[in-house]
Design a protein around this motif. Structure first.
Motif, short mmCIF file in Angstrom:
data_model
loop_
_atom_site.label_atom_id
_atom_site.label_comp_id
_atom_site.label_asym_id
_atom_site.label_seq_id
_atom_site.Cartn_x
_atom_site.Cartn_y
_atom_site.Cartn_z
N THR A 5 19.77 2.43 -3.18
CA THR A 5 19.91 1.34 -2.23
C THR A 5 20.19 1.90 -0.85
O THR A 5 21.14 2.65 -0.67
N GLY A 6 19.37 1.50 0.12
CA GLY A 6 19.57 1.95 1.48
C GLY A 6 20.47 1.01 2.25
O GLY A 6 21.38 1.42 2.94
N ASP A 7 20.21 -0.30 2.16
CA ASP A 7 21.04 -1.29 2.82
C ASP A 7 20.97 -2.58 2.02
O ASP A 7 20.48 -2.59 0.90
N SER A 8 21.46 -3.68 2.61
CA SER A 8 21.52 -4.93 1.87
C SER A 8 20.17 -5.61 1.74
O SER A 8 20.04 -6.61 1.06
N ARG A 9 19.12 -5.05 2.36
CA ARG A 9 17.82 -5.71 2.31
C ARG A 9 16.92 -5.19 1.19
O ARG A 9 16.10 -5.92 0.66
N VAL A 308 13.96 -7.96 -0.28
CA VAL A 308 14.59 -9.27 -0.26
C VAL A 308 15.85 -9.20 0.60
O VAL A 308 16.61 -8.22 0.54
N ALA A 309 16.05 -10.21 1.43
CA ALA A 309 17.26 -10.29 2.26
C ALA A 309 18.39 -10.82 1.40
O ALA A 309 18.36 -11.98 0.98
N LEU A 310 19.38 -9.99 1.13
CA LEU A 310 20.50 -10.37 0.28
C LEU A 310 21.81 -10.25 1.05
O LEU A 310 22.00 -9.32 1.83
N ALA A 316 26.35 -6.50 -4.09
CA ALA A 316 27.44 -5.84 -4.81
C ALA A 316 27.61 -6.44 -6.21
O ALA A 316 27.84 -5.72 -7.19
N GLN A 317 27.47 -7.77 -6.31
CA GLN A 317 27.58 -8.42 -7.62
C GLN A 317 26.44 -8.00 -8.56
O GLN A 317 26.65 -7.82 -9.76
N LEU A 318 25.24 -7.85 -8.01
CA LEU A 318 24.11 -7.42 -8.84
C LEU A 318 24.29 -5.98 -9.30
O LEU A 318 23.96 -5.64 -10.45
N ILE A 319 24.81 -5.13 -8.43
CA ILE A 319 25.08 -3.75 -8.82
C ILE A 319 26.09 -3.72 -9.96
O ILE A 319 25.91 -3.01 -10.96
N ASP A 320 27.15 -4.50 -9.83
CA ASP A 320 28.16 -4.56 -10.89
C ASP A 320 27.57 -5.11 -12.19
O ASP A 320 27.85 -4.60 -13.28
N ALA A 321 26.74 -6.17 -12.07
CA ALA A 321 26.14 -6.77 -13.26
C ALA A 321 25.22 -5.79 -13.96
O ALA A 321 25.21 -5.70 -15.20
N ALA A 322 24.42 -5.04 -13.19
CA ALA A 322 23.52 -4.05 -13.79
C ALA A 322 24.31 -3.00 -14.57
O ALA A 322 23.92 -2.58 -15.66
N GLU A 323 25.45 -2.60 -14.00
CA GLU A 323 26.28 -1.61 -14.69
C GLU A 323 26.85 -2.18 -15.98
O GLU A 323 26.82 -1.52 -17.03
N VAL A 324 27.36 -3.40 -15.93
CA VAL A 324 27.93 -4.04 -17.12
C VAL A 324 26.86 -4.20 -18.20
O VAL A 324 27.05 -3.83 -19.37
N LEU A 325 25.72 -4.77 -17.80
CA LEU A 325 24.65 -5.01 -18.77
C LEU A 325 24.10 -3.69 -19.33
O LEU A 325 23.86 -3.57 -20.54
N GLY A 326 23.90 -2.72 -18.44
CA GLY A 326 23.35 -1.44 -18.87
C GLY A 326 24.26 -0.72 -19.84
O GLY A 326 23.82 -0.16 -20.85
N TYR A 351 24.38 -16.37 -9.71
CA TYR A 351 24.47 -16.23 -11.16
C TYR A 351 23.72 -14.95 -11.52
O TYR A 351 22.48 -14.93 -11.51
N PRO A 352 24.42 -13.85 -11.81
CA PRO A 352 23.76 -12.54 -11.89
C PRO A 352 23.00 -12.27 -13.18
O PRO A 352 22.29 -11.26 -13.26
N VAL A 353 23.13 -13.13 -14.19
CA VAL A 353 22.37 -12.88 -15.41
C VAL A 353 21.93 -14.21 -16.03
O VAL A 353 22.69 -14.86 -16.74
N VAL A 354 20.71 -14.61 -15.72
CA VAL A 354 20.10 -15.77 -16.36
C VAL A 354 19.55 -15.34 -17.72
O VAL A 354 19.67 -16.05 -18.71
N GLU A 355 18.93 -14.16 -17.75
CA GLU A 355 18.48 -13.57 -19.00
C GLU A 355 18.18 -12.10 -18.76
O GLU A 355 17.96 -11.66 -17.63
#
Length: 481
Positions: A5-9, A308-310, A316-326, A351-355
């Motif tokens: 990740t380079g920045d929030s975009r 995508v503009a985030l 940060a929430q998606l990064i955390d969710a990826a770590e938890v799910l992974g 909502y970081p995990v729909v499926e």
């Protein structure tokens, strides 16, 4: 956890890095030759024998989806083998080579049955099975889109080892029931709802759903293995729940058991749909590959926009969710790429995990374009264009029709065709009818969103010619400004 990740975009992501890392995770080495298999909608095999929503039209994979197998060419290199239901157009292969893609050896089953999966075609072709068997001593590994019992049979009979977890695990972790359970266990935000494994669970969930509908909030009922909008029903009226209960109950009675595979949730009005991919390594580490905006309509995936503009907090929430799910997937024995769908509601809540889709995703195939064809600083949109040609369309004709909108080597603006066989899917199997629905898959690339929108409109206009039978852009594909 490593995060590209380079920045929030956007993710600072390059195809070469992904290829090397992905192959190493699957096989233990970046240079292991692969037999790639694009068995799209493997969910239909996972759903076999499961009781979910009624499907009056059946769950067979369409001819167009079958020919999405051509996307596997994008992941291949010159040392790989790709098994496809039909031989690609030679001009299309030359086009990909001109853009810098390594063209793998292509094998095709004879005959190919449009009603059968590519895996089923291969298993029925003794000569092709013998050819695959000769690849095993050279160190090849079988890398399918997703793994069901059919792909395990293909591996066992050909002797080409599977570069993926076993089918029973892949089925389990791809269930929407699994996704909801994991989100609940780790406290990841998700819509109110219930996971249902038995008719008793479903009765409780429907009772909750009736109370929710009574307050004016609709619910959605999801098949555990639904895909591409199939197996998803938004319900606004409790009478519809009563009807579903009767139909599902009859199915369970006919099957002689009370097991179901369904999720019932409150329907969320969303501002944005997202898709992110992460790689689960064999040592249990997790790498977030990228985040994209998903283009959807009524639960049906239509494409992606990236970058995508985030909001920084959402990233940060998606990064955390990826770590938890992974980490959870790794603990359960899974390795390889996984995609997760997320959404931002109208109030701005993520909502970081729909499926979770623990298999290749559409974004996986698009990864081959990053850092090269999709140059740093560019914007891109992956989508399909609906067409209805009156006769088979050679790639040369498609190239002439698209003209200067088709990306050429060295260009920084244009359409990259990622699957051409889907245009002619209605003619597979020797049909000589008057045409049928097809799709042209591609990625639009430009220097800005306004420039990309103008390019998209130009491509759409050119495809409307009689030879291609393109249709007007659907309202849900309109670009956000």
């Amino acid at each position: 956890m490593t995060v590209h990740t380079g920045d929030s975009r956007a993710a600072d992501f390059r195809a070469a890095d992904f290829q090397a890392g992905w192959r190493t995770v699957l096989t233990g080495a970046a240079d292991t030759p692969l037999v790639l298999l694009g068995n799209f909608e493997v969910e239909n095999q996972w759903a076999d024998g499961e009781i979910g929503l009624p499907h009056p039209g059946g769950t067979a994979t369409s001819a167009v989806v079958q020919r999405m197998d051509e996307l596997a060419l994008l992941l291949g290199t010159a040392r790989d083998v790709v098994v496809l239901k039909g031989r690609p157009d030679e001009e299309y292969l030359a086009y990909l080579a001109g853009l810098g893609f390594g063209i793998p050896r292509v094998l095709t089953p004879q005959p190919a049955d449009p009603a059968r999966t590519v895996t089923g075609d291969v298993l029925a072709d003794r000569d092709l099975m013998a050819t695959l068997a000769r690849l095993a001593p050279a160190g090849y590994r079988l890398a399918p889109h997703g793994v069901s019992e059919s792909e395990e049979r293909l591996s066992a009979r050909s002797g080409v080892p599977l570069a993926a977890p076993p089918a029973v695990l892949c089925k389990r972790v791809n269930s929407k029931v699994y996704s909801r359970d994991v989100a609940t266990e780790y406290g990841l935000p998700q819509p109110p709802g219930r996971a249902c494994r038995t008719l008793g669970d479903l009765a409780d969930a429907f009772a909750w759903a009736r109370r929710t509908i009574a307050t004016g909030r609709p619910v959605v009922v999801k098949d555990a293995f639904g895909v591409s909008g199939k197996g998803l029903l938004v319900v606004h009226d409790s009478r519809r729940l009563d009807q579903l209960w009767r139909l599902i109950g009859r199915s369970a009675e006919g099957a002689g058991h009370d097991r179901v595979a369904l999720v019932v949730e409150e329907w969320v009005a969303r501002r944005m749909d997202l898709n992110y991919q992460f790689t689960v390594c064999r040592d249990g580490s997790v790498r977030l590959d990228f985040v994209k905006e998903a283009i959807t309509a009524h639960g049906v995936h239509l494409g992606h926009r990236f970058p995508v503009a985030l909001h920084t907090d959402h990233l940060a929430q998606l990064i955390d969710a990826a770590e938890v799910l992974g980490h959870r997937l790794a603990a359960d024995g899974y390795f390889g790429v996984a995609g997760a769908d997320a959404m931002v509601d109208d109030a701005g809540r993520l909502y970081p995990v729909v499926e979770v889709n623990a298999r290749n995703n559409m974004s996986t195939y698009q990864a081959a374009l990053h850092g090269g064809v999709v140059y740093p600083g560019a914007v891109a949109m992956a989508r399909h264009f609906p067409v209805r040609p009156p006769a088979p369309v050679p790639f040369g004709m498609l190239r002439r029709v698209l003209g200067d909108t088709l990306l050429r080597p060295g260009d920084r603006r244009g359409l990259v065709v990622t699957a051409a066989a889907t245009v002619n899917a209605a003619f597979d199997g020797g049909s000589s009818g008057t045409g049928g629905d097809g799709r042209l898959y591609g990625v639009l690339i430009a220097g800005s969103w306004p420039e990309l929108e103008a390019l998209e409109e130009c491509v759409t206009d050119r495809l409307r010619c009689p030879e291609i039978g393109g249709r007007s852009r659907a309202p849900q594909m309109e670009m956000a400004r």
